[in-house]
Structures are given as structure tokens and as C-alpha cells.
Design an enzyme around this catalytic site. Sequence first.
Site, PDB file in Angstrom:
ATOM      1  N   MET A 298       0.833  -1.201   0.000  1.00  0.00           N
ATOM      2  CA  MET A 298       0.000   0.000   0.000  1.00  0.00           C
ATOM      3  C   MET A 298       0.873   1.259   0.000  1.00  0.00           C
ATOM      4  O   MET A 298       0.620   2.215  -0.751  1.00  0.00           O
ATOM      5  CB  MET A 298      -0.891  -0.037   1.248  1.00  0.00           C
ATOM      6  CG  MET A 298      -1.928   1.024   1.359  1.00  0.00           C
ATOM      7  SD  MET A 298      -2.835   0.760   2.910  1.00  0.00           S
ATOM      8  CE  MET A 298      -3.920   2.181   2.868  1.00  0.00           C
ATOM      9  N   GLN A 301       2.334   1.711  -3.444  1.00  0.00           N
ATOM     10  CA  GLN A 301       1.343   2.215  -4.400  1.00  0.00           C
ATOM     11  C   GLN A 301       1.097   3.713  -4.190  1.00  0.00           C
ATOM     12  O   GLN A 301       0.914   4.464  -5.140  1.00  0.00           O
ATOM     13  CB  GLN A 301       0.022   1.443  -4.257  1.00  0.00           C
ATOM     14  CG  GLN A 301      -1.128   1.971  -5.092  1.00  0.00           C
ATOM     15  CD  GLN A 301      -0.848   1.946  -6.586  1.00  0.00           C
ATOM     16  OE1 GLN A 301      -0.077   1.126  -7.076  1.00  0.00           O
ATOM     17  NE2 GLN A 301      -1.476   2.857  -7.316  1.00  0.00           N
ATOM     18  N   GLU A 302       1.144   4.134  -2.930  1.00  0.00           N
ATOM     19  CA  GLU A 302       0.904   5.544  -2.622  1.00  0.00           C
ATOM     20  C   GLU A 302       2.079   6.434  -3.024  1.00  0.00           C
ATOM     21  O   GLU A 302       1.885   7.516  -3.582  1.00  0.00           O
ATOM     22  CB  GLU A 302       0.630   5.715  -1.115  1.00  0.00           C
ATOM     23  CG  GLU A 302      -0.692   5.135  -0.634  1.00  0.00           C
ATOM     24  CD  GLU A 302      -1.891   5.949  -1.091  1.00  0.00           C
ATOM     25  OE1 GLU A 302      -1.698   7.069  -1.606  1.00  0.00           O
ATOM     26  OE2 GLU A 302      -3.025   5.461  -0.964  1.00  0.00           O
ATOM     27  N   SER A 303       3.316   6.007  -2.716  1.00  0.00           N
ATOM     28  CA  SER A 303       4.450   6.936  -2.834  1.00  0.00           C
ATOM     29  C   SER A 303       5.709   6.349  -3.446  1.00  0.00           C
ATOM     30  O   SER A 303       6.715   7.059  -3.567  1.00  0.00           O
ATOM     31  CB  SER A 303       4.810   7.447  -1.436  1.00  0.00           C
ATOM     32  OG  SER A 303       5.297   6.371  -0.632  1.00  0.00           O
ATOM     33  N   TYR A 428      -6.184   0.687  -8.163  1.00  0.00           N
ATOM     34  CA  TYR A 428      -5.442   0.859  -6.910  1.00  0.00           C
ATOM     35  C   TYR A 428      -5.363  -0.469  -6.150  1.00  0.00           C
ATOM     36  O   TYR A 428      -4.275  -0.918  -5.757  1.00  0.00           O
ATOM     37  CB  TYR A 428      -6.160   1.924  -6.075  1.00  0.00           C
ATOM     38  CG  TYR A 428      -5.574   2.218  -4.711  1.00  0.00           C
ATOM     39  CD1 TYR A 428      -4.491   3.080  -4.569  1.00  0.00           C
ATOM     40  CD2 TYR A 428      -6.143   1.676  -3.570  1.00  0.00           C
ATOM     41  CE1 TYR A 428      -3.985   3.377  -3.307  1.00  0.00           C
ATOM     42  CE2 TYR A 428      -5.640   1.970  -2.302  1.00  0.00           C
ATOM     43  CZ  TYR A 428      -4.562   2.822  -2.185  1.00  0.00           C
ATOM     44  OH  TYR A 428      -4.060   3.111  -0.932  1.00  0.00           O
TER      45      TYR A 428
END
Length: 444
Positions: A298, A301-303, A428
Site C-alpha cells: 500500500m 502504491q501511494e508513494s 489501486y
Amino acid sequence: MALAAAGIGIYLLFDQMGIGFKAPLKQIQERGTIRMITANTATSYYTYRDSPMGFEYDLAKAFADHLGVALEVIVPEWNTMFDVLNSGQGDFIAAGITITESRKRIALFSDPYMPVQQKFIHHKLKFGIKNLEQLAGRTIYVRKGSSYQERLKELKASGIDLKIQPLMYVSTEEFIRLVSEKKIKYTIADSNIALLNRRYYPDIKIGLPIQEEEYLGWAVKKTNEGLRDQINQFLEVAEETGILAKLYEKYYGNVKIFNYFELKKFHERIKTRLPEYKKMIKTESEKYGFDWRLIAAMVYQESHFNAKAKSRTGVRGLMQVTQDTARLMGIKNRLDPKQSVKAGVKFFNIMHKRFDDIPDPRQKNRFALAAYNVGYGHVRDAQAIARQQGMDINKWTSLKKALPLLTQRKYYEKTQHGYARGQEPVHYVERIFTYYDILRQKGH
């Protein structure tokens, strides 16, 4: 007593249907276990955090439940599976094996349950083949006794001067790894194995098919028609009830979501960037009982494990936390890695708890991730759309279809929270679970 009752019930049901039990199947019922012969591979059977997994394992477990018996797993050397079957040490082979004429001479096969095709595998920096004649002069490594070796022998007999290098104790997955690392040039793999392993070894290229479409099946002894018939009945039920579709979605549902550069970067960054944040991710994950690998996926995927990341919408840090979420979660500096992970995991836990009405924890994880991305209200709106369309509102497969409908006026104007870019949370969640799977398979 419950197991015995289940066995009697199944016996009566099958007897009423005019099927009856033949001796080997009756022995399985009396023994209370059915013995699955399989292979220790990513597509068949493996353990993760002490839990058994794999497409073949899960399907075999459903079959055992269907019969009202326990499942016992036997993992012999790959090339001895049919010997183990025919010696009576196991009851059936479920190992992602193709139904071939040579194999049908030594065992009975079930109805097919998955189509596959043999593919030429090479490194992305090597030239592939445009037609079968271009196999001439190439040395191709395959597992000894496999259907790949069988097919290559046919091609060689047809006049194509290729060299077959069969090895006894090397799995198809291992050959794929060796191609990825440029230790060998070429191998062959069934399409399902190739697609699944491409995410672990993004440097491979899945090339030309060398065989017409084939099918996977389970095998039993030649004398065990009763068990073969029950397998066929079960596979029919599994098709009708969605068991097969559910398992396919679980293990193969997102294998075609592949971007070489994205996956290559991920493999590099789990070596170069993840170690800096691994401890804090583990610490925050353990607070709430989450698998840290899921949270790490996660975060990526975010940063992309970049603590200074900033999106075009103004969210910042490792977990791309908004200013409002930062205040609610009690952190002051979104660019501080510890604070960002703390806020992100805490907020994810809140989303997770709001889906306590979803009984399956794997489904619940996906719903919570979607809510983290697009908002809790939009996920509930998508569930309402799914309900109206007769879908199971507690399954991710339903939400994948319903969320994108939030971009269409005829759907979103009837919802509580209105329009949403519903395809984004679908991508996502799918990407996170791809990264999560890689982290698990890589042994992190």
C-alpha cells in the site's frame, strides 16, 4: 459423528442419483481423508505464514469438503507423481498438469477445468521467434518428462533442428528464474505459469505459442472410475456455483495487469528503499493485526517508498495523507515517515472496521483499500448499485464492476455521494495485491 453423518448423507444422495460408490471411493469415505498428489509451486500448492495456499490446493480442499472428508497433501518428486498415484499412495493428482495422450495411457483424467497454451520463454533482451522454424539451432531447457519435452520432441521429429536440454529436478518456475537471470536462454512454460511468474521475474518475455491450446485436468488411477466421476460432478458444481471463477480471480485475476517498467522499479525499490521503512511499517501493522507486507504494498502504491512524495491533489508523504486526515489521526508533519505511516495505517484500520459486516477477511481488505482510495461513502454507493444489479455486495468481483459505474450519471445521480472516478480504486486495489503477492513470494 459430524463427518460420518456427512459421509452417509453424501452416500444416500449419490445413491438416489443412481451413481453409487465404487470400492476406492468407499475406502476414502471410510478413511475420512482424500490424498491429493501435487507439486510445491506457486500455481499448485505452497504455504504462506503456515497456511496452505495455491489454486490447485484450494480447489482440492473444496472437493474434499464436497465429499465430507479431510484433505491430505502429498508432495513427491514431480516426475514420480504418476508412480505415487498408481502405487496407491495417493488418490488423485491435482498439480496443474495438462491432459495429453501419453498421460491418458497411464491414468484416467477428469473433465478439463482450465485452458492453457505452451509458450516460448526468453529474456527481454534476447530475440524471440516469429515462427516455429526459428526454433532451429536453439537449446531449450525443460523439465524431464514434461509435456514441454514431449512437444519439443514432436517438433524435432518434424524436421526442426532444435536441441532439447531436459533436467530432472528443476521446476518450470526455476527455469523461468534462470532465464530472467540470463543463466539459460530459453525455456517453455504453460501460459498460466508464465503469466503468474512474470510479475516475480519481469525481465522475461512470453513469446510465441508452440502448441495448440491444451487443458488442465486431475488424474486418478485407471481403475478408479468412481472417483473420476465424482471429480467431474464436483467440477460441474464448482463451475455452476462460481467456485472456479472465485479461485481463478484469487490467483490469476490480475496477472495480465503488467507494466514492465512499473514492476521492474518495484523489484529494485524493495531492495533499495523498503529497508529504510520496513521496521516502522511492521510496527504500525502489528498494532492493528495487519500483514505488514500488505501495508508495504500500500505504501509503495501511494508513494513508491518516497517520503517526500506529493501528488497533484496535494496529498503528501509515504502514505499520501491529506491535511484533514493528518489532523484527524493526530499527526503534525505528513513528510515525517513515521508520522505518515502511523496516520495512514490508523486511518486504514478505521476503514477496515467500518466493513465489519463483510465476513471474509480477504474481501474486507479489498473493500477497505478501495475506501482508503476513493472514500467510504463511494464504496457503499457501489455496493448499493451492485445490489440493484443482483450481485453479491460483499465480493470484490462485484465491486470491481459497480465502482466504475459511478462515472455514469444514470447511476451516480441515484447515489448518496454522487460522482466518483470509480475505475481508479479498482486499479489501486489490483496493483496493491500484485505488489503484495510479489513480497510474499519473494520471502520478505
